[in-house]
Design a protein around this motif. Sequence first.
Motif, PDB file in Angstrom:
ATOM      1  N   PHE A  63       0.860  -1.185   0.000  1.00 43.85           N
ATOM      2  CA  PHE A  63       0.000   0.000   0.000  1.00 43.85           C
ATOM      3  C   PHE A  63       0.891   1.227   0.000  1.00 43.85           C
ATOM      4  N   ALA A  64       0.297   2.380  -0.263  1.00 43.63           N
ATOM      5  CA  ALA A  64       1.014   3.649  -0.254  1.00 43.63           C
ATOM      6  C   ALA A  64       0.304   4.597   0.702  1.00 43.63           C
ATOM      7  N   ALA A  65       1.064   5.373   1.455  1.00 43.68           N
ATOM      8  CA  ALA A  65       0.514   6.289   2.448  1.00 43.68           C
ATOM      9  C   ALA A  65       0.574   7.729   1.941  1.00 43.68           C
ATOM     10  N   VAL A  66      -0.194   8.589   2.593  1.00 45.55           N
ATOM     11  CA  VAL A  66      -0.243  10.009   2.244  1.00 45.55           C
ATOM     12  C   VAL A  66       0.739  10.775   3.120  1.00 45.55           C
ATOM     13  N   ILE A  67       1.522  11.655   2.513  1.00 48.86           N
ATOM     14  CA  ILE A  67       2.533  12.428   3.242  1.00 48.86           C
ATOM     15  C   ILE A  67       1.865  13.368   4.231  1.00 48.86           C
ATOM     16  N   VAL A  68       2.483  13.495   5.405  1.00 43.78           N
ATOM     17  CA  VAL A  68       1.998  14.416   6.432  1.00 43.78           C
ATOM     18  C   VAL A  68       2.666  15.766   6.228  1.00 43.78           C
ATOM     19  N   PRO A  69       1.939  16.790   5.799  1.00 44.46           N
ATOM     20  CA  PRO A  69       2.581  18.094   5.598  1.00 44.46           C
ATOM     21  C   PRO A  69       3.171  18.621   6.908  1.00 44.46           C
ATOM     22  N   PRO A  70       4.338  19.279   6.895  1.00 43.15           N
ATOM     23  CA  PRO A  70       5.159  19.601   5.723  1.00 43.15           C
ATOM     24  C   PRO A  70       6.314  18.628   5.515  1.00 43.15           C
ATOM     25  N   GLN A  71       6.201  17.377   5.989  1.00 46.44           N
ATOM     26  CA  GLN A  71       7.290  16.407   5.878  1.00 46.44           C
ATOM     27  C   GLN A  71       7.575  16.056   4.415  1.00 46.44           C
ATOM     28  N   ALA A  72       8.770  15.529   4.178  1.00 47.64           N
ATOM     29  CA  ALA A  72       9.193  15.183   2.821  1.00 47.64           C
ATOM     30  C   ALA A  72       8.772  13.787   2.426  1.00 47.64           C
ATOM     31  N   ALA A  73       8.483  12.912   3.419  1.00 47.71           N
ATOM     32  CA  ALA A  73       8.221  11.513   3.058  1.00 47.71           C
ATOM     33  C   ALA A  73       7.496  10.788   4.172  1.00 47.71           C
ATOM     34  N   ILE A  74       6.884   9.654   3.798  1.00 49.41           N
ATOM     35  CA  ILE A  74       6.291   8.725   4.748  1.00 49.41           C
ATOM     36  C   ILE A  74       6.547   7.315   4.220  1.00 49.41           C
ATOM     37  N   LEU A  75       6.810   6.375   5.122  1.00 47.10           N
ATOM     38  CA  LEU A  75       7.113   4.990   4.746  1.00 47.10           C
ATOM     39  C   LEU A  75       5.920   4.103   5.061  1.00 47.10           C
ATOM     40  N   ALA A  76       5.434   3.365   4.058  1.00 48.22           N
ATOM     41  CA  ALA A  76       4.342   2.406   4.234  1.00 48.22           C
ATOM     42  C   ALA A  76       4.949   1.013   4.356  1.00 48.22           C
ATOM     43  N   VAL A  77       4.693   0.330   5.479  1.00 52.41           N
ATOM     44  CA  VAL A  77       5.286  -0.973   5.777  1.00 52.41           C
ATOM     45  C   VAL A  77       4.198  -2.040   5.703  1.00 52.41           C
ATOM     46  N   SER A  78       4.459  -3.080   4.935  1.00 50.16           N
ATOM     47  CA  SER A  78       3.494  -4.167   4.761  1.00 50.16           C
ATOM     48  C   SER A  78       3.905  -5.390   5.573  1.00 50.16           C
ATOM     49  N   ALA A  79       3.163  -6.480   5.392  1.00 49.84           N
ATOM     50  CA  ALA A  79       3.368  -7.689   6.193  1.00 49.84           C
ATOM     51  C   ALA A  79       4.596  -8.467   5.733  1.00 49.84           C
ATOM     52  N   ILE A  80       5.190  -9.209   6.675  1.00 45.32           N
ATOM     53  CA  ILE A  80       6.263 -10.155   6.352  1.00 45.32           C
ATOM     54  C   ILE A  80       5.593 -11.437   5.868  1.00 45.32           C
ATOM     55  N   LYS A  81       5.913 -11.836   4.650  1.00 41.86           N
ATOM     56  CA  LYS A  81       5.251 -12.980   4.029  1.00 41.86           C
ATOM     57  C   LYS A  81       6.286 -14.010   3.562  1.00 41.86           C
ATOM     58  N   ASP A  82       5.871 -15.280   3.518  1.00 45.26           N
ATOM     59  CA  ASP A  82       6.680 -16.320   2.883  1.00 45.26           C
ATOM     60  C   ASP A  82       6.463 -16.226   1.376  1.00 45.26           C
ATOM     61  N   ARG A  83       7.558 -15.938   0.648  1.00 43.94           N
ATOM     62  CA  ARG A  83       7.470 -15.770  -0.807  1.00 43.94           C
ATOM     63  C   ARG A  83       8.598 -16.542  -1.480  1.00 43.94           C
ATOM     64  N   PRO A  84       8.394 -16.924  -2.729  1.00 42.54           N
ATOM     65  CA  PRO A  84       9.481 -17.590  -3.467  1.00 42.54           C
ATOM     66  C   PRO A  84      10.607 -16.610  -3.768  1.00 42.54           C
ATOM     67  N   VAL A  85      11.844 -17.016  -3.502  1.00 36.61           N
ATOM     68  CA  VAL A  85      13.018 -16.192  -3.764  1.00 36.61           C
ATOM     69  C   VAL A  85      14.070 -17.055  -4.451  1.00 36.61           C
ATOM     70  N   VAL A  86      15.008 -16.414  -5.095  1.00 41.52           N
ATOM     71  CA  VAL A  86      16.101 -17.120  -5.767  1.00 41.52           C
ATOM     72  C   VAL A  86      17.381 -16.881  -4.978  1.00 41.52           C
ATOM     73  N   ARG A  87      18.021 -17.987  -4.546  1.00 34.39           N
ATOM     74  CA  ARG A  87      19.275 -17.916  -3.805  1.00 34.39           C
ATOM     75  C   ARG A  87      20.302 -18.808  -4.486  1.00 34.39           C
ATOM     76  N   ASN A  88      21.391 -18.190  -4.899  1.00 35.04           N
ATOM     77  CA  ASN A  88      22.457 -18.919  -5.575  1.00 35.04           C
ATOM     78  C   ASN A  88      21.912 -19.711  -6.769  1.00 35.04           C
ATOM     79  N   GLY A  89      21.001 -19.089  -7.492  1.00 36.06           N
ATOM     80  CA  GLY A  89      20.446 -19.718  -8.678  1.00 36.06           C
ATOM     81  C   GLY A  89      19.401 -20.769  -8.404  1.00 36.06           C
ATOM     82  N   GLN A  90      19.037 -20.963  -7.135  1.00 39.58           N
ATOM     83  CA  GLN A  90      18.048 -21.982  -6.769  1.00 39.58           C
ATOM     84  C   GLN A  90      16.799 -21.319  -6.196  1.00 39.58           C
TER      85      GLN A  90
END
Length: 488
Positions: free
Chosen positions: A419-446
């Motif tokens: 998701f994306a969050a709305v910046i709080v004026p007058p700040q330059a940025a806001i970070l949207a943090v999502s869930a930690i999920k089990d996902r397929p990844v590639v490690r050493n070509g595997q």
Amino acid sequence: MSNEITMPKLSDTMEEGKILRWLKHPGDKIARGEAIAEVETDKADMVLESFEEGVLDQIKLNEGESAPVGAVIALMKSAGAKESKPQAKSDAKAAATGESKSRAQSDEKPATLDAMENPGAEAAATPDVPKPVAIKPKAAEKKEPARKPISPAAVVTDGSAGDLHVHPAMSANLSAAPTAIAAPPPRPEPPKPAVDDEAGDGHKLRASPLARRAAEEAGIDITHVRGTGPDGRVTKRDVDNFLREQQLFKFRRLVSPREGAPGSREELSAMRKTIAKRMALSKREIPHFYVTVEVAMEDAVRLKDSLEATELFEETVTYNDIIVKACALALGRYPRINASYEDEGIVIHPNVNIGVAVAVEDGLILPVIHGCERLSLLEISRAAHRLVAKSSRGGFTSDELSGATFSISNMGMLGIEHFAAVIVPPQAAILAVSAIKDRPVVRNGQLAVGKTMMMTGSFDHRIVDGVVAGRFLQELKRFLENPSSLLL
């Protein structure tokens, strides 16, 4: 002669306040620092207390009525003064002594906001005018410091995007009486090595002094906490877990479908009106752009689990604490992200003050951990736990809800993947943090299964260019994927 109590300005955006409930009535004695009324503002329901002592003489604004800032809401006289007389008799007496009615009125002109905040200044300029009685917001306990006006940047939400904070233990209710938390227990005696209390079922309750102190600070009844220590002894960790469970219950209740019949109309609260104005301003004035990165979190998960298993810290370190610490380090290397757009210029802040969005009954607030660049992971965890305790019983101070230079909105609890969050004026940025999920990844070509987390930064393009935003997120990713650096 009665002193006038005026409606104070409790936030930068407040134009008027509404009396929810008078805690004192005409004829009641008022001590210095004693609560006199509950007032609804554009940020939260606040309890007001008096700087002076005396007797409440008259109430000018009834419960449920609103008045602009500076309006007279009540009159208070000194403790030894006589009862106030009807206006007609007062006018007759003034006429008999040759005093004009206008002179009598000039002696009781309403106190201005400037005079309320600096009573000595008006007293010096007009010696004959009584010093106005200033009132300040009072937190859940009288020992809380007086609040300063709450920054308009202290609230953030995006109703269309479901922008809610999901810190595992930080869903707040600012009302003085929390709905899901038991009433605070009586102040205990000085801590003893081990104390047995009589629980409600007739059994003895054993609890460590640290657990008792934590329960008292959080405003919960320690007899409701299940102990996991020897012989069922309640530990500090048990209190932390109890708080987390309670906050989870409250958060799920908050994000559940709200009541309301189709076709009905609901009036906006003062907080919701402020949220609407601030978020409309943010989307209209700030040119948002978004950058997303995927972070491998296996090492961060192991770090959190090992800290919990070894019990090195009194407080349980959460993923949000780890992310706050990583952001503090990354912002130190990319200070342009820790900036504000003000008066056609860019202000780069010397301190890293990170606000963490927290869901409340009617929107979001932004409790702030100040000076994160100087804090260790343990100190950040302690500061976050203090905010958890405040959210349980209410009573945030304005300092704790203002001054953020960077914000984090976390929806990991809900299993949100992106998701994306709305910046709080007058700040330059806001970070949207999502869930930690089990996902397929590639490690050493595997192909393998890994724990990953998506993070999306929303940036103000007037302050930050895309390359700088991307480098900042890469630096943040590097700290989270090498979490041992967060312990230094």
